[in-house]
Design a protein around this motif. Sequence first.
Motif, PDB file in Angstrom:
ATOM      1  N   THR A  94      -1.889   1.988   6.082  1.00  0.00           N
ATOM      2  CA  THR A  94      -2.372   0.680   6.506  1.00  0.00           C
ATOM      3  C   THR A  94      -2.412   0.627   8.024  1.00  0.00           C
ATOM      4  O   THR A  94      -1.407   0.872   8.678  1.00  0.00           O
ATOM      5  CB  THR A  94      -1.445  -0.426   5.951  1.00  0.00           C
ATOM      6  OG1 THR A  94      -1.340  -0.260   4.537  1.00  0.00           O
ATOM      7  CG2 THR A  94      -1.970  -1.796   6.279  1.00  0.00           C
ATOM      8  N   ARG A 143       2.199   2.064  -3.683  1.00  0.00           N
ATOM      9  CA  ARG A 143       1.225   2.341  -4.747  1.00  0.00           C
ATOM     10  C   ARG A 143       1.405   3.785  -5.224  1.00  0.00           C
ATOM     11  O   ARG A 143       1.971   4.604  -4.506  1.00  0.00           O
ATOM     12  CB  ARG A 143      -0.201   2.179  -4.207  1.00  0.00           C
ATOM     13  CG  ARG A 143      -0.532   0.771  -3.766  1.00  0.00           C
ATOM     14  CD  ARG A 143      -1.803   0.736  -2.937  1.00  0.00           C
ATOM     15  NE  ARG A 143      -2.873   1.543  -3.488  1.00  0.00           N
ATOM     16  CZ  ARG A 143      -4.002   1.061  -3.993  1.00  0.00           C
ATOM     17  NH1 ARG A 143      -4.224  -0.226  -3.971  1.00  0.00           N
ATOM     18  NH2 ARG A 143      -4.913   1.861  -4.476  1.00  0.00           N
ATOM     19  N   ASN A 194       0.804  -1.218   0.000  1.00  0.00           N
ATOM     20  CA  ASN A 194       0.000   0.000   0.000  1.00  0.00           C
ATOM     21  C   ASN A 194       0.838   1.270   0.000  1.00  0.00           C
ATOM     22  O   ASN A 194       0.428   2.293  -0.534  1.00  0.00           O
ATOM     23  CB  ASN A 194      -0.958   0.008   1.192  1.00  0.00           C
ATOM     24  CG  ASN A 194      -2.068  -0.997   1.027  1.00  0.00           C
ATOM     25  OD1 ASN A 194      -2.455  -1.339  -0.083  1.00  0.00           O
ATOM     26  ND2 ASN A 194      -2.588  -1.489   2.136  1.00  0.00           N
ATOM     27  N   ASN A 223      -9.206   1.497   6.264  1.00  0.00           N
ATOM     28  CA  ASN A 223      -7.767   1.279   6.210  1.00  0.00           C
ATOM     29  C   ASN A 223      -7.279   0.254   7.224  1.00  0.00           C
ATOM     30  O   ASN A 223      -6.095  -0.025   7.300  1.00  0.00           O
ATOM     31  CB  ASN A 223      -7.024   2.601   6.413  1.00  0.00           C
ATOM     32  CG  ASN A 223      -7.194   3.529   5.239  1.00  0.00           C
ATOM     33  OD1 ASN A 223      -8.294   3.701   4.731  1.00  0.00           O
ATOM     34  ND2 ASN A 223      -6.123   4.139   4.799  1.00  0.00           N
TER      35      ASN A 223
END
Length: 177
Positions: A39, A33, A30, A160
């Motif tokens: 997260t 990206r 994550n 999240n």
Amino acid sequence: EFEVSALAPSYQEAMMRLAIQRHFEEERKNFNRSNKIKTLALFFIDDITSFRGNKDGNGAWLREKFNQLLKRQIEKELTLDNSEEYKNFLNSSLQDLNACSAGYFAQDNNDSDEAVAKEVDDILRNKKGLLSFKNLDGTWNLRRFLFSKWTLKEGWDNPNVFTITKLRSSGSEISKI
């Protein structure tokens, strides 16, 4: 195979180790990206004192164990092929392990400790801040591991949260699931 009580520290340690490992698997993906996603991991615990400590600040064995496991995993993550920015985030985490986690417990509503009050407010009311990688002053926002006794307040929703770990005992199968 081994049998252990759901409350045994060794069981909790194994569950924390696995949750931390899974967290970093997701976090790594994550973070790297094009649109980074913060997260979070959520842990449910039985004993608030095991996380916060007693009035003298002693007895926070669960948080101490969590920080030991977190430190080991971050050190392992730093040996992997990661972006310089993620390594910087990890190194900052390593420098301030306590900043990586926070707790919300119902009894906190009656606590006069300003640090606890700010922690709770950030978790419950500052979703934008919680999900940001950087603080307003440009430093890393390291908080991504949340601890609660049972559940957060009604209406607290956070997509999240990628890892949920139950470190508390339960009598019913439905509750465990």
